[in-house]
Design a protein around this motif. Structure first.
Motif, PDB file in Angstrom:
ATOM      1  N   ASP A 129      -1.398   6.808  -1.482  1.00 37.95           N
ATOM      2  CA  ASP A 129      -2.339   6.547  -2.574  1.00 37.95           C
ATOM      3  C   ASP A 129      -2.722   7.787  -3.380  1.00 37.95           C
ATOM      4  O   ASP A 129      -2.725   7.742  -4.622  1.00 37.95           O
ATOM      5  CB  ASP A 129      -3.602   5.862  -2.023  1.00 37.95           C
ATOM      6  CG  ASP A 129      -3.361   4.401  -1.683  1.00 37.95           C
ATOM      7  OD1 ASP A 129      -2.349   3.841  -2.158  1.00 37.95           O
ATOM      8  OD2 ASP A 129      -4.188   3.817  -0.937  1.00 37.95           O
ATOM      9  N   PRO A 130      -3.030   8.929  -2.747  1.00 38.29           N
ATOM     10  CA  PRO A 130      -3.392  10.104  -3.557  1.00 38.29           C
ATOM     11  C   PRO A 130      -2.245  10.609  -4.438  1.00 38.29           C
ATOM     12  O   PRO A 130      -2.495  11.146  -5.521  1.00 38.29           O
ATOM     13  CB  PRO A 130      -3.778  11.152  -2.506  1.00 38.29           C
ATOM     14  CG  PRO A 130      -4.064  10.390  -1.260  1.00 38.29           C
ATOM     15  CD  PRO A 130      -3.184   9.182  -1.310  1.00 38.29           C
ATOM     16  N   LEU A 131      -1.006  10.434  -3.970  1.00 41.67           N
ATOM     17  CA  LEU A 131       0.138  10.863  -4.768  1.00 41.67           C
ATOM     18  C   LEU A 131       0.235  10.036  -6.046  1.00 41.67           C
ATOM     19  O   LEU A 131       0.443  10.573  -7.145  1.00 41.67           O
ATOM     20  CB  LEU A 131       1.426  10.735  -3.955  1.00 41.67           C
ATOM     21  CG  LEU A 131       1.519  11.604  -2.699  1.00 41.67           C
ATOM     22  CD1 LEU A 131       2.790  11.259  -1.914  1.00 41.67           C
ATOM     23  CD2 LEU A 131       1.503  13.089  -3.059  1.00 41.67           C
ATOM     24  N   VAL A 132       0.079   8.720  -5.910  1.00 44.88           N
ATOM     25  CA  VAL A 132       0.139   7.848  -7.084  1.00 44.88           C
ATOM     26  C   VAL A 132      -1.096   8.057  -7.956  1.00 44.88           C
ATOM     27  O   VAL A 132      -1.005   8.071  -9.193  1.00 44.88           O
ATOM     28  CB  VAL A 132       0.288   6.378  -6.650  1.00 44.88           C
ATOM     29  CG1 VAL A 132       0.331   5.460  -7.870  1.00 44.88           C
ATOM     30  CG2 VAL A 132       1.555   6.189  -5.813  1.00 44.88           C
ATOM     31  N   ALA A 133      -2.257   8.249  -7.331  1.00 43.81           N
ATOM     32  CA  ALA A 133      -3.480   8.501  -8.096  1.00 43.81           C
ATOM     33  C   ALA A 133      -3.342   9.774  -8.923  1.00 43.81           C
ATOM     34  O   ALA A 133      -3.844   9.852 -10.057  1.00 43.81           O
ATOM     35  CB  ALA A 133      -4.678   8.603  -7.156  1.00 43.81           C
ATOM     36  N   GLY A 134      -2.645  10.766  -8.381  1.00 41.18           N
ATOM     37  CA  GLY A 134      -2.429  12.005  -9.122  1.00 41.18           C
ATOM     38  C   GLY A 134      -1.599  11.791 -10.368  1.00 41.18           C
ATOM     39  O   GLY A 134      -1.855  12.391 -11.426  1.00 41.18           O
ATOM     40  N   VAL A 148       6.349  11.656  -5.922  1.00 43.74           N
ATOM     41  CA  VAL A 148       6.143  10.632  -4.891  1.00 43.74           C
ATOM     42  C   VAL A 148       7.307  10.533  -3.916  1.00 43.74           C
ATOM     43  O   VAL A 148       7.129  10.614  -2.696  1.00 43.74           O
ATOM     44  CB  VAL A 148       5.896   9.240  -5.533  1.00 43.74           C
ATOM     45  CG1 VAL A 148       5.731   8.171  -4.455  1.00 43.74           C
ATOM     46  CG2 VAL A 148       4.663   9.266  -6.421  1.00 43.74           C
ATOM     47  N   LEU A 149       8.517  10.388  -4.441  1.00 49.20           N
ATOM     48  CA  LEU A 149       9.656  10.032  -3.580  1.00 49.20           C
ATOM     49  C   LEU A 149      10.045  11.134  -2.592  1.00 49.20           C
ATOM     50  O   LEU A 149      10.573  10.829  -1.523  1.00 49.20           O
ATOM     51  CB  LEU A 149      10.869   9.659  -4.441  1.00 49.20           C
ATOM     52  CG  LEU A 149      10.965   8.182  -4.840  1.00 49.20           C
ATOM     53  CD1 LEU A 149       9.739   7.750  -5.648  1.00 49.20           C
ATOM     54  CD2 LEU A 149      12.225   7.922  -5.666  1.00 49.20           C
ATOM     55  N   GLU A 150       9.790  12.394  -2.958  1.00 50.68           N
ATOM     56  CA  GLU A 150      10.023  13.471  -1.983  1.00 50.68           C
ATOM     57  C   GLU A 150       8.816  13.695  -1.077  1.00 50.68           C
ATOM     58  O   GLU A 150       8.960  13.681   0.152  1.00 50.68           O
ATOM     59  CB  GLU A 150      10.409  14.777  -2.691  1.00 50.68           C
ATOM     60  CG  GLU A 150      11.877  14.848  -3.027  1.00 50.68           C
ATOM     61  CD  GLU A 150      12.303  16.247  -3.446  1.00 50.68           C
ATOM     62  OE1 GLU A 150      13.515  16.481  -3.507  1.00 50.68           O
ATOM     63  OE2 GLU A 150      11.431  17.099  -3.703  1.00 50.68           O
ATOM     64  N   LEU A 371       4.846  -0.118  -8.811  1.00 48.79           N
ATOM     65  CA  LEU A 371       4.876  -1.248  -9.751  1.00 48.79           C
ATOM     66  C   LEU A 371       3.474  -1.781 -10.011  1.00 48.79           C
ATOM     67  O   LEU A 371       3.145  -2.173 -11.141  1.00 48.79           O
ATOM     68  CB  LEU A 371       5.764  -2.367  -9.192  1.00 48.79           C
ATOM     69  CG  LEU A 371       7.261  -2.080  -9.068  1.00 48.79           C
ATOM     70  CD1 LEU A 371       8.027  -3.357  -8.735  1.00 48.79           C
ATOM     71  CD2 LEU A 371       7.825  -1.471 -10.341  1.00 48.79           C
ATOM     72  N   ASP A 372       2.639  -1.802  -8.987  1.00 45.03           N
ATOM     73  CA  ASP A 372       1.297  -2.366  -9.145  1.00 45.03           C
ATOM     74  C   ASP A 372       0.359  -1.443  -9.908  1.00 45.03           C
ATOM     75  O   ASP A 372      -0.549  -1.918 -10.602  1.00 45.03           O
ATOM     76  CB  ASP A 372       0.693  -2.668  -7.765  1.00 45.03           C
ATOM     77  CG  ASP A 372       1.404  -3.827  -7.053  1.00 45.03           C
ATOM     78  OD1 ASP A 372       2.088  -4.603  -7.751  1.00 45.03           O
ATOM     79  OD2 ASP A 372       1.270  -3.940  -5.814  1.00 45.03           O
ATOM     80  N   ARG A 373       0.553  -0.125  -9.813  1.00 45.94           N
ATOM     81  CA  ARG A 373      -0.431   0.809 -10.365  1.00 45.94           C
ATOM     82  C   ARG A 373       0.021   1.496 -11.649  1.00 45.94           C
ATOM     83  O   ARG A 373      -0.771   2.206 -12.271  1.00 45.94           O
ATOM     84  CB  ARG A 373      -0.799   1.852  -9.311  1.00 45.94           C
ATOM     85  CG  ARG A 373      -1.410   1.183  -8.079  1.00 45.94           C
ATOM     86  CD  ARG A 373      -1.995   2.162  -7.104  1.00 45.94           C
ATOM     87  NE  ARG A 373      -2.365   1.485  -5.869  1.00 45.94           N
ATOM     88  CZ  ARG A 373      -2.797   2.096  -4.772  1.00 45.94           C
ATOM     89  NH1 ARG A 373      -2.920   3.414  -4.786  1.00 45.94           N
ATOM     90  NH2 ARG A 373      -3.103   1.413  -3.699  1.00 45.94           N
ATOM     91  N   LEU A 374       1.285   1.290 -12.011  1.00 50.71           N
ATOM     92  CA  LEU A 374       1.775   1.875 -13.261  1.00 50.71           C
ATOM     93  C   LEU A 374       2.308   0.762 -14.156  1.00 50.71           C
ATOM     94  O   LEU A 374       3.505   0.485 -14.196  1.00 50.71           O
ATOM     95  CB  LEU A 374       2.875   2.912 -12.975  1.00 50.71           C
ATOM     96  CG  LEU A 374       2.480   4.107 -12.096  1.00 50.71           C
ATOM     97  CD1 LEU A 374       3.679   5.010 -11.842  1.00 50.71           C
ATOM     98  CD2 LEU A 374       1.337   4.898 -12.721  1.00 50.71           C
ATOM     99  N   PRO A 375       1.436   0.096 -14.887  1.00 54.22           N
ATOM    100  CA  PRO A 375       1.877  -1.020 -15.738  1.00 54.22           C
ATOM    101  C   PRO A 375       2.840  -0.553 -16.816  1.00 54.22           C
ATOM    102  O   PRO A 375       2.706   0.537 -17.370  1.00 54.22           O
ATOM    103  CB  PRO A 375       0.562  -1.543 -16.345  1.00 54.22           C
ATOM    104  CG  PRO A 375      -0.407  -0.418 -16.212  1.00 54.22           C
ATOM    105  CD  PRO A 375      -0.010   0.339 -14.992  1.00 54.22           C
ATOM    106  N   GLY A 376       3.851  -1.390 -17.066  1.00 50.48           N
ATOM    107  CA  GLY A 376       4.838  -1.038 -18.081  1.00 50.48           C
ATOM    108  C   GLY A 376       5.729   0.119 -17.668  1.00 50.48           C
ATOM    109  O   GLY A 376       6.304   0.792 -18.539  1.00 50.48           O
ATOM    110  N   LEU A 377       5.878   0.364 -16.378  1.00 50.49           N
ATOM    111  CA  LEU A 377       6.685   1.486 -15.893  1.00 50.49           C
ATOM    112  C   LEU A 377       8.097   1.402 -16.454  1.00 50.49           C
ATOM    113  O   LEU A 377       8.760   0.370 -16.372  1.00 50.49           O
ATOM    114  CB  LEU A 377       6.723   1.461 -14.357  1.00 50.49           C
ATOM    115  CG  LEU A 377       7.461   2.606 -13.667  1.00 50.49           C
ATOM    116  CD1 LEU A 377       6.754   3.930 -13.920  1.00 50.49           C
ATOM    117  CD2 LEU A 377       7.580   2.321 -12.174  1.00 50.49           C
ATOM    118  N   ARG A 378       8.584   2.510 -17.012  1.00 50.10           N
ATOM    119  CA  ARG A 378       9.917   2.548 -17.605  1.00 50.10           C
ATOM    120  C   ARG A 378      10.410   3.989 -17.639  1.00 50.10           C
ATOM    121  O   ARG A 378       9.619   4.937 -17.501  1.00 50.10           O
ATOM    122  CB  ARG A 378       9.911   1.947 -19.005  1.00 50.10           C
ATOM    123  CG  ARG A 378       8.971   2.648 -19.965  1.00 50.10           C
ATOM    124  CD  ARG A 378       8.734   1.832 -21.227  1.00 50.10           C
ATOM    125  NE  ARG A 378       7.856   2.517 -22.177  1.00 50.10           N
ATOM    126  CZ  ARG A 378       6.531   2.472 -22.115  1.00 50.10           C
ATOM    127  NH1 ARG A 378       5.909   1.786 -21.159  1.00 50.10           N
ATOM    128  NH2 ARG A 378       5.801   3.110 -23.020  1.00 50.10           N
TER     129      ARG A 378
END
Length: 405
Positions: A129-134, A148-150, A371-378
């Motif tokens: 969660d903190p990684l995505v929040a960042g 995130v992935l690393e 997917l849930d926290r970054l709407p319109g991810l592209r």
């Protein structure tokens, strides 16, 4: 692909060069070998001689379940291979046959059960969660690999294993070098020496620990005399390195979603179907280059109507098995509703990946949370500008620049 004339009985020996493939392109040489199969003979860039290659699903399952095909017997052979260096770790379950294989895995099995992973899931989400929040705080664009992935798989596997926070950057550096073909034998040997020395010191220090981290479990098994110190190192190292594969497998999975809008829409709007969809994406992605570890036939064995002689080296391709049309209709198409989906992405038989449930947990959490926290991810760049890892055994994007709404 070139062909060698041979006086030996059996199909010709085919050269399989180390291709520098980008994206999720399926290896064209492997595709040709599949068409020529079900068993062919190959020569890879390094090692000696040739080896059989099994590409059909049922043949792969037969070989990986048959004790007449030995991993241990391959440790002393310079079998034709992809990696420029060959230094199998004695005591590693990857090279062990039964009953040693089960004895070794028993020491750590409790840490990787379905139940253990269910208990781990909330903690894993806390780390993610903190990684995505960042990323959300800093705003677009962002490199998902870097942010995130690393860091997430490295942090989580280090926590499960029991690596202190101060040692985690060094452990990640060692692991990344070991799975790379860059730097040659010297760089790989130096990384292995560093990691293996650290592991040996740690399991000795935790021999009397009552902890439930993996290094404590291995230390306890060492104290009880169930495994040797050399086996302790061989047991721990592949588990420690496993986080690297998760990073790149998830990178390929996200790349597919980011370049195929219909898949992204499905995953975003039907969260209840994500587990089934991820199985299909894991079946489809070409997660590695060429093949893994060889087996040696201990006696004459017939596979797929072909006689394999005692002493012959044999490779299986899980990538090819996952595209067998007899098992997966229309195998080159991504079908998120595919059911059943008995893919072999985590291996098969006794050498089925010890950390498969953990790997699956991490990919589910990373994909779902992003997917849930970054709407319109592209993608933030054209697809053909995504940089891919080069000269590596585990394929995946080097960076994954994205933006979102």
């Amino acid at each position: 692909m070139t062909e060698e004339t041979t006086t030996l009985t059996g199909p010709p020996v085919r050269e399989w060069p180390a291709l520098d493939l980008a994206g999720t392109e399926f290896d064209p040489v492997l595709a040709e070998l599949m068409r020529e199969g079900p068993l062919t003979r190959i020569r890879l860039p390094f090692g000696e001689g040739w080896a059989w290659l099994a590409t059909r699903y049922e043949d792969v399952r037969q070989i990986t379940n048959d004790p007449r095909f030995s991993r241990t017997a391959g440790m002393d052979r310079q079998v034709t291979r992809l990696a420029p260096h060959f230094s199998p770790q004695p005591g590693s379950p990857a090279w062990a046959d039964q009953p040693d294989h089960n004895r070794l895995r028993k020491a750590v099995a409790g840490a990787f059960t379905v139940g253990a992973m269910k208990r781990l899931r909330p903690r894993a989400q806390e780390l993610l969660d903190p990684l995505v929040a960042g990323i959300v705080r800093d705003g677009p664009p962002a490199d998902l690999v870097e942010r995130v992935l690393e860091p997430f798989p490295v942090t989580l596997i280090c926590e499960v294993m029991g690596v202190p926070a101060a040692d985690r950057p060094q452990m990640h550096a060692w692991a990344a070098q070991i799975v790379s073909t860059k730097g040659g034998a010297e760089a790989s040997a130096a990384a292995k020496k560093g990691m293996f020395g650290w592991i040996a010191d740690t399991v000795r220090a935790r021999a009397d620990s009552a902890g439930d981290d993996v290094y404590s479990l291995i230390g306890a098994a060492l104290r009880r005399g169930e495994i040797s110190e050399r086996e302790a190192v061989g047991l721990a190292a592949p588990l420690q390195i496993g986080g690297e594969a998760v990073t790149h497998n998830c990178g390929q999975t996200l790349y597919l979603l980011l370049t195929r809008p219909e898949l992204m829409e499905r995953m975003r709007h039907q969260p209840e179907a994500r587990a089934t969809a991820l199985d299909e994406l894991m079946r489809y992605i070409p997660h590695r280059t060429a093949v893994g570890l060889a087996r040696i036939a201990l006696e004459d064995v017939e596979v797929g109507g072909q006689l394999i002689r005692a002493g012959d080296p044999v490779y299986v391709s899980y990538l090819a098995a996952n595209r067998d049309p007899d098992v997966f209709p229309d195998p080159d198409r991504i079908d998120l509703d595919r059911d059943p989906n008995p893919h072999l992405s985590f291996g098969n038989g006794p050498h089925y990946c010890t950390g498969a449930v953990l790997a699956r947990l991490q990919i589910e959490l990373m994909v779902g949370t992003l997917l849930d926290r970054l709407p319109g991810l592209r993608l933030a760049v054209p697809a053909d500008q995504v940089a891919w890892r080069r000269k590596t055994m585990i394929r995946g994007p080097q960076s994954l620049p994205v933006t979102w709404d």
